[in-house]
Structure formats: C-alpha cells, structure tokens
Design a protein around this motif. Structure first.
Motif, PDB file in Angstrom:
ATOM      1  N   LEU A  84     -27.412 -22.350 -10.033  1.00 21.89           N
ATOM      2  CA  LEU A  84     -28.633 -22.944  -9.911  1.00 21.89           C
ATOM      3  C   LEU A  84     -29.113 -24.017 -10.531  1.00 21.89           C
ATOM      4  CD1 LEU A  84     -31.857 -21.897  -9.855  1.00 21.89           C
ATOM      5  CD2 LEU A  84     -31.813 -22.287 -12.299  1.00 21.89           C
ATOM      6  N   MET A  85     -28.468 -24.504 -11.723  1.00 20.38           N
ATOM      7  CA  MET A  85     -28.504 -25.811 -12.178  1.00 20.38           C
ATOM      8  C   MET A  85     -27.994 -27.019 -11.404  1.00 20.38           C
ATOM      9  SD  MET A  85     -27.585 -27.230 -16.175  1.00 20.38           S
ATOM     10  CE  MET A  85     -26.129 -27.958 -15.808  1.00 20.38           C
TER      11      MET A  85
ATOM     12  N   SER B 173     -29.663 -27.511  -8.003  1.00 20.08           N
ATOM     13  CA  SER B 173     -31.220 -27.924  -8.372  1.00 20.08           C
ATOM     14  C   SER B 173     -31.000 -29.424  -8.591  1.00 20.08           C
ATOM     15  CB  SER B 173     -31.729 -27.354  -9.466  1.00 20.08           C
ATOM     16  OG  SER B 173     -31.944 -26.013  -9.148  1.00 20.08           O
ATOM     17  N   MET B 174     -29.943 -29.790  -9.224  1.00 20.26           N
ATOM     18  CA  MET B 174     -29.799 -31.321  -9.545  1.00 20.26           C
ATOM     19  C   MET B 174     -29.421 -31.968  -8.127  1.00 20.26           C
ATOM     20  SD  MET B 174     -27.611 -31.212 -13.054  1.00 20.26           S
ATOM     21  CE  MET B 174     -27.572 -32.745 -13.371  1.00 20.26           C
TER      22      MET B 174
ATOM     23  N   PRO C  80     -35.012 -18.327  -8.607  1.00 26.38           N
ATOM     24  CA  PRO C  80     -35.232 -19.936  -8.461  1.00 26.38           C
ATOM     25  C   PRO C  80     -36.496 -20.306  -8.563  1.00 26.38           C
ATOM     26  CG  PRO C  80     -34.368 -18.839  -6.386  1.00 26.38           C
ATOM     27  CD  PRO C  80     -34.416 -17.698  -7.166  1.00 26.38           C
ATOM     28  N   MET C  81     -36.586 -21.627  -8.742  1.00 26.42           N
ATOM     29  CA  MET C  81     -37.951 -22.436  -8.538  1.00 26.42           C
ATOM     30  C   MET C  81     -38.533 -22.075  -7.333  1.00 26.42           C
ATOM     31  SD  MET C  81     -35.126 -24.267  -9.866  1.00 26.42           S
ATOM     32  CE  MET C  81     -34.765 -25.170 -11.289  1.00 26.42           C
ATOM     33  N   LEU C  82     -40.116 -22.242  -7.074  1.00 20.36           N
ATOM     34  CA  LEU C  82     -40.470 -22.044  -5.868  1.00 20.36           C
ATOM     35  C   LEU C  82     -39.984 -23.422  -4.862  1.00 20.36           C
ATOM     36  CD1 LEU C  82     -42.866 -20.235  -5.001  1.00 20.36           C
ATOM     37  CD2 LEU C  82     -44.396 -21.779  -5.471  1.00 20.36           C
ATOM     38  N   ASP C  83     -39.777 -24.293  -5.502  1.00 24.48           N
ATOM     39  CA  ASP C  83     -39.315 -25.513  -4.641  1.00 24.48           C
ATOM     40  C   ASP C  83     -37.658 -25.889  -4.831  1.00 24.48           C
ATOM     41  OD1 ASP C  83     -39.186 -26.207  -7.416  1.00 24.48           O
ATOM     42  OD2 ASP C  83     -39.742 -28.379  -6.945  1.00 24.48           O
TER      43      ASP C  83
ATOM     44  N   GLN D 133     -36.209 -27.422  -1.682  1.00 19.55           N
ATOM     45  CA  GLN D 133     -36.615 -29.015  -1.550  1.00 19.55           C
ATOM     46  C   GLN D 133     -35.427 -29.760  -2.567  1.00 19.55           C
ATOM     47  OE1 GLN D 133     -40.941 -27.795  -1.917  1.00 19.55           O
ATOM     48  NE2 GLN D 133     -40.883 -30.100  -1.832  1.00 19.55           N
ATOM     49  N   ARG D 134     -34.986 -29.057  -3.819  1.00 24.46           N
ATOM     50  CA  ARG D 134     -34.270 -29.809  -4.777  1.00 24.46           C
ATOM     51  C   ARG D 134     -32.642 -30.034  -4.273  1.00 24.46           C
ATOM     52  NH1 ARG D 134     -36.231 -29.035 -10.209  1.00 24.46           N
ATOM     53  NH2 ARG D 134     -38.620 -28.325 -10.231  1.00 24.46           N
TER      54      ARG D 134
ATOM     55  N   TYR E 231     -39.126 -25.137 -14.917  1.00 28.90           N
ATOM     56  CA  TYR E 231     -38.590 -25.635 -13.439  1.00 28.90           C
ATOM     57  C   TYR E 231     -37.625 -26.902 -13.600  1.00 28.90           C
ATOM     58  CZ  TYR E 231     -41.611 -22.939 -10.049  1.00 28.90           C
ATOM     59  OH  TYR E 231     -42.183 -22.118  -9.280  1.00 28.90           O
TER      60      TYR E 231
ATOM     61  N   ASP F  33     -34.792 -29.393 -13.969  1.00 30.56           N
ATOM     62  CA  ASP F  33     -33.273 -29.759 -14.083  1.00 30.56           C
ATOM     63  C   ASP F  33     -33.011 -31.003 -14.520  1.00 30.56           C
ATOM     64  OD1 ASP F  33     -32.413 -31.620 -11.960  1.00 30.56           O
ATOM     65  OD2 ASP F  33     -33.674 -30.432 -10.571  1.00 30.56           O
TER      66      ASP F  33
ATOM     67  N   ALA G  85     -31.200 -33.299 -13.729  1.00 27.49           N
ATOM     68  CA  ALA G  85     -31.234 -34.592 -12.900  1.00 27.49           C
ATOM     69  C   ALA G  85     -32.992 -35.203 -12.678  1.00 27.49           C
ATOM     70  CB  ALA G  85     -30.720 -34.505 -11.545  1.00 27.49           C
TER      71      ALA G  85
ATOM     72  N   ARG H 244     -35.056 -20.688 -17.100  1.00 27.74           N
ATOM     73  CA  ARG H 244     -33.846 -20.284 -16.171  1.00 27.74           C
ATOM     74  C   ARG H 244     -32.542 -20.720 -17.153  1.00 27.74           C
ATOM     75  NH1 ARG H 244     -38.265 -20.944 -13.416  1.00 27.74           N
ATOM     76  NH2 ARG H 244     -38.457 -19.770 -11.868  1.00 27.74           N
TER      77      ARG H 244
ATOM     78  N   LEU I  48     -31.880 -23.239 -18.770  1.00 29.50           N
ATOM     79  CA  LEU I  48     -31.540 -24.907 -18.609  1.00 29.50           C
ATOM     80  C   LEU I  48     -32.259 -25.490 -19.846  1.00 29.50           C
ATOM     81  CD1 LEU I  48     -30.522 -23.865 -15.796  1.00 29.50           C
ATOM     82  CD2 LEU I  48     -31.702 -25.816 -14.813  1.00 29.50           C
TER      83      LEU I  48
END
Lengths: 305, 305
Positions: free
Chosen positions: A254-255, A258-259, A295-298, A301-302, B179, B181, B183, B209, B211
């Motif tokens: 996830l991390m 997302s990055m 996961p986050m809603l977005d 997109q990440r 939410y 991360d 980055a 999460r 993080l």
C-alpha cells in the motif's frame, strides 16, 4: 518496469516461526496466489534439517512447484553449505545465507562463530557459483541483538567485506530483532555501501516496535531497492526472544504503490491472498492495518501507471 | 534543549472520539503524569458545545488545572470564534482551529464552507491576538478526504495563504483520515512551506493504514519540528468514517528518542501513564507496539544525552 522489489518471505520466515505446519497444498496456493498478484520473488522455504524445523520439510517440493510459475524468482534460505547443496539440487534461482553480526546470536542460532560462518559462506558460495545460482548474504542482527544489545557498526562493515571476499554477490541488512531506527538505517546503509557498494540492495525489517515502514522510508532515501516482507506479518525470529513481527506485505505494498513507486503488485489481489493463510492456519494472529482499513478512496490516482 | 516537540492530543482528539466520558479526575491524572514524563505541550480539550461533545464539557476546568503545571504549554481546539472566546476566557496558552481542506468535510463537520470558515478564523485570530494567545490553524483533511477522495494540493496552498492573511500564526497539516503517504507528505510540506514558510511547523498524523511513523520520517526530512500524537493511539476523527487511529505517542517517542532526537520525554515514565487510561476506561482499545515490546536493550545508548 519495477522500481522496488517486494520479496515475500512469509513461507519461510513466517512459517518457520510458528509451531503448526502449514500443509503443502496450502503453501502452494499461497505462493501461486501471491505470484498472480504480481509478487516477483518469494522465499519459499529453508533447507534446514526437518528435525529442527519440520515446518520447512517440504522446501524442495515447493521449489519445484514455484519454478513452474512464469516470471517468479524462487529463493530459499540456506543455513550452511550442506543446505546450499540441497538448494542447488532442488534448482533454486537464488539462495540466501544468514550471517549473524552478533557472534553470541550466531553461536546460539547455528552454533558457529564468525570465522566458522565465513567458511560456510565460502563453501556455499562455491556451490552456488558452480550451479549458476544467485548467492546473497543476509547480515542478520545488524541493528542490534536481544542478547548482546548494540552491535558495532564497524563490525558489520568489516564482516560484510569478509563475506564479499568469501563470494557473496548481494547483501541484505536484516533487523532480525526489530531494533532498527530510521537514523540508524540511513547511517548503516551508507557505511556498508561504503564497503561493498551496490551489492547492498535489500532491507529485511521487522515491525516489533512499529517502526517497520518508517525504516523502509529511511531505506528508500538511501536508495535501497528490495524490501522483504511477510504476508499478514506472519512470523519473526524463533531464536531471538520477543522479536516477533515481520514487516507486513500488505501495508508495505500500500505504502510503496501510494508513493507512486512501481512494485508491479496489485493490492486488491494481494489482500485476498490473506484468506488462504486464515483458512490453513485458523486462529493464527495476522497483522497489518491495510487489510482492515482498505486503500484510500483516491488510491488509484496515487499509484504509478 | 528540545529538537522535536511531541504535542499530546489524546485528551482532546482521543477522548472526543469515544462515547464514554472520562472523569475529570482521571483526565487531570493523565495530564499531570504526561507532563511529569516530560511532555511539553498538551491539547487538553475542545471548546465545543457540551451538547455536541459531552466528553469535552470540562475543558475550562482542565485548562485551569493544566496551567498550574510548570513548563507545560496548554492548548485547546476551538471550532469557531465562539470557542475562541471561551478559550481566551479560560486562559489557554494556545488555541488551534481546524480548517478542513475538503469543503464537503467542512460542511458536514462544522456546517461551514471555506469562505465562512475563513471568517471564523479571522474572528478567532482577533480574539487570540487581543489576549496575547498563540493562534494556530490545522489544515485538516489535507491529505485526502473519505468523502471527496483526493484533495487538490494547490487548494491546500491557496487556503493556507488565505488563513495566513486571516491571522494564523502557525500551521499544521492534518491527516484527519489516515490518507497520507510519505511521498505526499514531503511534496505537500514543501508546497505549503513555499506559501507560508516556517509558519508550517506541525504534522498531525493518523495511523489508520499503519503509515503514521513512516510519514513522521518524511516530515522530519522536510524539517517538521512538531508532531501530534495520542497516548495509546486513542481516538481519531468521529466525523470521518473509518478514519480511526491516532499516531501512538509511545511509539513516536521511542522512535524519535532512538534516533538521537531530543524530545525531553522519558519513555519509561510515559509508558506508565497508559495505566491511567486503562483504569479510567476499562476495555477501551489501546494501540502501539512499544508498550508490548519495550525499548531495545541498547535504547539508552541510542538516545541523545
């Protein structure tokens, strides 16, 4: 294209740490499902005597099975040259030998002091070279030891150099005991890189004190490109008392995703793999935040395209 | 000498998120014990109508009590100008107003759009200035919203500028929803610093999460000097569904101290404070790894003198 390699060590580091033996068929389902989720490297087991670790008795069969999965790098742990020969016979792509930076831990764990371990590394490296197998050395207890306490950073550097001379092709720094802090990760990666350069690719981190992902961020800052993790955070080190808690693969993925770092792993598929462990080892404690929170809603997109 | 300020928000963000009301005497014991452990700033409550949050009804009494503790900075949350007046009357050292970057969340949470909130900020800032009280704005849902999803980074920058014009003296970026991360933390801190400079001092992170501490490391890299946390990870945001889990003070302090950063907080004393919450709120889920694992054997060697 992958920026960061997430190496799944649960079938080895996770399963060797719990008493129950996961049935071979469940292990196969686990490995196949993780590979299908995009995991590119899996440590499927350890070539240790079945008397010592019956949980790992089917490692050769798992290697044969996992080698049938296209694109998957199949690695195993080997404690010594004898294990390296078994791994070579089984046809692994890569093998990794743990080399404990704490001599007390080394003697307690494998009954060998540093000099004896360097001989094993040399012999194992020879076997790997002969068979064209990738050979890595895991510098374990590199961040501290539950028996010795602090481990000298200069000693880690010196032993890494010796292991390179003995034939190591790649190194990981292993936080066997969950002792690492982010400042220490940056410092030690720099120092060991100063000695063995880019052969240091990997961090094997535990989450004993909740600092696992924080240490990943420190490792990323220093250019580390491979991180070991265990699905559900299963396992730890059975010989380091109180040092449970592998880094959780789900949270790591996830991390990183997302990055915007490319792991090639589909988080949604990965999260489903967890049920295989839950069914095969009912009641076994599993860890991680992402499996509960999602996961986050977005999230999409990440992530990198 | 302190490198990093750990601001305890549990008595506010923790207690407002759970249904039970912690008795005033227990809150006092909690605040006094944390201050005795070396915590320099505590958000003791929130000046919201007791009808909405009965858990916060004794905030004025807590301010009076906490102001008697030498060296402790006593802050409260204020949702609006009315709350700011109550905080000023109570004699707080500092007040902080949340300003939700997601307009949907703002309307849902405090029934005000961005323009209306900027008016509240201006009015609250005037009251704070009049009384010589430090005035901070918390840019909440800055890393994303459980209702809107992604929140535009340019919007965060623009709203921070507007809030600065309205009288904000200090800013925090708040990951209300868990939410963020690492980055994104680095990117957004840089961008907001570009607009309001060193007035951005603080990160308020959640661990939804897992993080949280990874995001702290990212914040440290960008020069953030204040981190909010909640003892035992108590609480979250009651208006952001599924967004539970504050950063755990115990784990944060272990990490910062181990890194050699000076927080002024004695970890051993801090860990004992947890029993106050356990006794006052039996059965309430508390989080954190350090309370179970304890510090590393070489912890004292790692910490700054």
């Amino acid at each position: 294209m992958t920026d960061i390699l997430v190496s799944e060590v649960g079938p080895r580091d996770g399963l060797q740490s719990i008493e129950r033996v996961m049935p071979l068929e469940a292990k196969k389902r686990w490995i196949a499902a993780e590979a299908a989720a995009g995991v590119k490297e899996i440590e499927v087991g350890s070539f240790v005597p079945p008397k010592l670790l019956p949980q790992m008795a089917d490692t050769a069969e798992l290697v044969a099975f996992a080698k049938g999965i296209e694109g998957l790098t199949v690695v195993t742990l080997v404690p010594n040259a004898k294990g390296a020969q078994l791994a070579a016979d089984a046809g692994v792509h890569g093998m990794s030998i743990p080399f404990s930076m704490s001599e007390t831990h080394s003697i307690k764990n494998v009954r060998k002091d540093h000099l004896a371990m360097l001989e094993e590394i040399r012999a194992a490296a020879d076997i790997a070279r002969e068979h064209g197998i990738h050979f890595a050395v895991g510098l374990s207890t590199a961040f501290g030891c539950t028996m010795e306490g602090a481990v000298s950073e200069d000693q880690v550097v010196r032993l890494a150099e010796k292991a390179a001379e003995a034939g190591a092709l790649e190194f990981s720094l292993s936080d066997t005991t969950g002792y690492a802090d982010p400042a220490q990760v940056r410092r030690l990666v720099k120092k060991v890189r100063g000695a063995v350069g880019d052969m240091l690719t990997t961090l094997h981190l535990h989450n004993t004190r909740g600092l696992g992902l924080a240490n990943v961020v420190a490792g990323l800052e220093e250019g580390i490109t491979t991180f070991d993790a265990s699905l559900g955070g299963l396992g730890g080190c059975p010989f380091a008392p109180g040092a449970s808690g592998n880094l959780v693969t789900e949270d790591l993925v996830l991390m990183l995703n997302s990055m915007g770092l490319r792991t090639g792993i589909d988080l949604e598929k990965l999260l489903k793999v967890r049920t295989i462990i839950e069914e095969a080892l009912p009641g076994e404690p599993l860890y991680g935040f992402t499996p509960d929170a999602g996961p986050m809603l977005d999230y999409n997109q990440r992530t990198a395209a």
